[in-house]
Write a protein that holds these residues in place. Sequence first.
Motif, PDB file in Angstrom:
ATOM      1  N   ASP A  73       0.814  -1.225   0.000  1.00 33.12           N
ATOM      2  CA  ASP A  73       0.000   0.000   0.000  1.00 33.12           C
ATOM      3  C   ASP A  73       0.842   1.267   0.000  1.00 33.12           C
ATOM      4  N   PHE A  74       2.151   1.142  -0.150  1.00 28.91           N
ATOM      5  CA  PHE A  74       3.008   2.312   0.000  1.00 28.91           C
ATOM      6  C   PHE A  74       3.853   2.652  -1.216  1.00 28.91           C
ATOM      7  N   THR A  75       4.277   1.667  -1.977  1.00 32.39           N
ATOM      8  CA  THR A  75       5.131   1.930  -3.143  1.00 32.39           C
ATOM      9  C   THR A  75       4.310   2.587  -4.248  1.00 32.39           C
ATOM     10  N   PRO A  76       4.762   3.738  -4.732  1.00 32.27           N
ATOM     11  CA  PRO A  76       4.012   4.419  -5.807  1.00 32.27           C
ATOM     12  C   PRO A  76       3.957   3.571  -7.086  1.00 32.27           C
ATOM     13  N   MET A  77       2.837   3.671  -7.769  1.00 30.27           N
ATOM     14  CA  MET A  77       2.653   2.913  -9.011  1.00 30.27           C
ATOM     15  C   MET A  77       3.717   3.271 -10.041  1.00 30.27           C
ATOM     16  N   GLU A  78       4.091   4.541 -10.092  1.00 31.60           N
ATOM     17  CA  GLU A  78       5.091   5.002 -11.057  1.00 31.60           C
ATOM     18  C   GLU A  78       6.443   4.328 -10.797  1.00 31.60           C
ATOM     19  N   PHE A  79       6.742   4.115  -9.523  1.00 36.92           N
ATOM     20  CA  PHE A  79       8.004   3.457  -9.171  1.00 36.92           C
ATOM     21  C   PHE A  79       7.995   2.010  -9.655  1.00 36.92           C
ATOM     22  N   VAL A  80       6.889   1.324  -9.483  1.00 38.19           N
ATOM     23  CA  VAL A  80       6.770  -0.066  -9.932  1.00 38.19           C
ATOM     24  C   VAL A  80       6.944  -0.135 -11.446  1.00 38.19           C
ATOM     25  N   VAL A  81       6.322   0.778 -12.168  1.00 37.30           N
ATOM     26  CA  VAL A  81       6.456   0.828 -13.631  1.00 37.30           C
ATOM     27  C   VAL A  81       7.929   1.040 -14.001  1.00 37.30           C
ATOM     28  N   HIS A  82       8.580   1.952 -13.307  1.00 35.71           N
ATOM     29  CA  HIS A  82       9.996   2.236 -13.573  1.00 35.71           C
ATOM     30  C   HIS A  82      10.855   0.987 -13.343  1.00 35.71           C
ATOM     31  N   VAL A  83      10.612   0.274 -12.252  1.00 40.76           N
ATOM     32  CA  VAL A  83      11.353  -0.957 -11.937  1.00 40.76           C
ATOM     33  C   VAL A  83      11.158  -1.995 -13.043  1.00 40.76           C
ATOM     34  N   LEU A  84       9.938  -2.167 -13.492  1.00 40.47           N
ATOM     35  CA  LEU A  84       9.640  -3.156 -14.530  1.00 40.47           C
ATOM     36  C   LEU A  84      10.334  -2.813 -15.848  1.00 40.47           C
ATOM     37  N   GLU A  85      10.387  -1.538 -16.161  1.00 39.76           N
ATOM     38  CA  GLU A  85      11.074  -1.101 -17.382  1.00 39.76           C
ATOM     39  C   GLU A  85      12.589  -1.289 -17.238  1.00 39.76           C
ATOM     40  N   LYS A  86      13.119  -0.869 -16.097  1.00 41.60           N
ATOM     41  CA  LYS A  86      14.566  -0.859 -15.869  1.00 41.60           C
ATOM     42  C   LYS A  86      15.166  -2.265 -15.761  1.00 41.60           C
ATOM     43  N   PHE A  87      14.552  -3.142 -14.989  1.00 41.08           N
ATOM     44  CA  PHE A  87      15.156  -4.433 -14.703  1.00 41.08           C
ATOM     45  C   PHE A  87      14.623  -5.590 -15.552  1.00 41.08           C
ATOM     46  N   PHE A  88      13.490  -5.376 -16.206  1.00 44.27           N
ATOM     47  CA  PHE A  88      12.914  -6.467 -16.992  1.00 44.27           C
ATOM     48  C   PHE A  88      12.765  -6.110 -18.471  1.00 44.27           C
ATOM     49  N   GLY A  89      13.205  -4.920 -18.838  1.00 48.53           N
ATOM     50  CA  GLY A  89      13.215  -4.522 -20.244  1.00 48.53           C
ATOM     51  C   GLY A  89      11.841  -4.415 -20.876  1.00 48.53           C
ATOM     52  N   LEU A  90      10.836  -4.113 -20.057  1.00 49.89           N
ATOM     53  CA  LEU A  90       9.475  -4.021 -20.587  1.00 49.89           C
ATOM     54  C   LEU A  90       9.212  -2.633 -21.143  1.00 49.89           C
ATOM     55  N   SER A  91       8.328  -2.572 -22.114  1.00 43.38           N
ATOM     56  CA  SER A  91       7.908  -1.270 -22.630  1.00 43.38           C
ATOM     57  C   SER A  91       7.049  -0.594 -21.557  1.00 43.38           C
ATOM     58  N   HIS A  92       6.810   0.678 -21.719  1.00 43.49           N
ATOM     59  CA  HIS A  92       5.989   1.401 -20.735  1.00 43.49           C
ATOM     60  C   HIS A  92       4.599   0.782 -20.650  1.00 43.49           C
ATOM     61  N   ALA A  93       4.020   0.433 -21.789  1.00 46.52           N
ATOM     62  CA  ALA A  93       2.667  -0.149 -21.805  1.00 46.52           C
ATOM     63  C   ALA A  93       2.649  -1.514 -21.108  1.00 46.52           C
ATOM     64  N   GLN A  94       3.657  -2.350 -21.368  1.00 51.75           N
ATOM     65  CA  GLN A  94       3.728  -3.660 -20.709  1.00 51.75           C
ATOM     66  C   GLN A  94       3.910  -3.506 -19.202  1.00 51.75           C
ATOM     67  N   ALA A  95       4.796  -2.606 -18.815  1.00 49.48           N
ATOM     68  CA  ALA A  95       5.059  -2.365 -17.395  1.00 49.48           C
ATOM     69  C   ALA A  95       3.816  -1.839 -16.696  1.00 49.48           C
ATOM     70  N   PHE A  96       3.082  -0.975 -17.355  1.00 43.64           N
ATOM     71  CA  PHE A  96       1.866  -0.406 -16.782  1.00 43.64           C
ATOM     72  C   PHE A  96       0.816  -1.495 -16.566  1.00 43.64           C
ATOM     73  N   GLU A  97       0.682  -2.399 -17.544  1.00 43.53           N
ATOM     74  CA  GLU A  97      -0.274  -3.511 -17.424  1.00 43.53           C
ATOM     75  C   GLU A  97       0.065  -4.426 -16.248  1.00 43.53           C
ATOM     76  N   ILE A  98       1.334  -4.763 -16.117  1.00 46.35           N
ATOM     77  CA  ILE A  98       1.744  -5.626 -15.007  1.00 46.35           C
ATOM     78  C   ILE A  98       1.536  -4.910 -13.677  1.00 46.35           C
ATOM     79  N   MET A  99       1.863  -3.630 -13.629  1.00 47.82           N
ATOM     80  CA  MET A  99       1.651  -2.857 -12.404  1.00 47.82           C
ATOM     81  C   MET A  99       0.180  -2.883 -12.016  1.00 47.82           C
ATOM     82  N   LEU A 100      -0.724  -2.740 -12.975  1.00 53.01           N
ATOM     83  CA  LEU A 100      -2.164  -2.785 -12.680  1.00 53.01           C
ATOM     84  C   LEU A 100      -2.581  -4.164 -12.182  1.00 53.01           C
ATOM     85  N   THR A 101      -2.003  -5.209 -12.749  1.00 57.51           N
ATOM     86  CA  THR A 101      -2.288  -6.567 -12.282  1.00 57.51           C
ATOM     87  C   THR A 101      -1.845  -6.733 -10.834  1.00 57.51           C
ATOM     88  N   VAL A 102      -0.662  -6.234 -10.517  1.00 59.69           N
ATOM     89  CA  VAL A 102      -0.158  -6.291  -9.143  1.00 59.69           C
ATOM     90  C   VAL A 102      -1.103  -5.533  -8.217  1.00 59.69           C
TER      91      VAL A 102
END
Length: 113
Positions: free
Chosen positions: A43-72
């Motif tokens: 309940d504390f980590t900002p959604m934008e940070f999660v998207v950034h992590v997914l892009e940075k460490f998993f090589g996902l596009s912004h759209a893919q990272a955003f979708e996974i963040m929403l699933t989480v």
Amino acid sequence: MLAEFYMMADKEGDDDNDVGVVLDVKPKTKRPPMYKVLILNDDFTPMEFVVHVLEKFFGLSHAQAFEIMLTVHKKGVAVVGVFSHEIAETKVAQVMDFAQRHQHPLQCTMEKE
């Protein structure tokens, strides 16, 4: 003496009469076990940070990272990728270290597929 001659001839003859078959046998290698890398909701980590992590460490596009963040966010957990043990372990360590350095409680784990 004659018996020794025949015994030696038999031994020598065995070598000459051997027929070898060369088989092109490839060793059967097992695929290494694969591991799922999971991001857990908090309940504390900002959604934008999660998207950034997914892009940075998993090589996902912004759209893919955003979708996974929403699933989480909606389901509490999402699989980010499936990797060999060493790669999964490295990804988890990178994400956890990055989150900690940015003072976010984001959790990343791995489990056998």
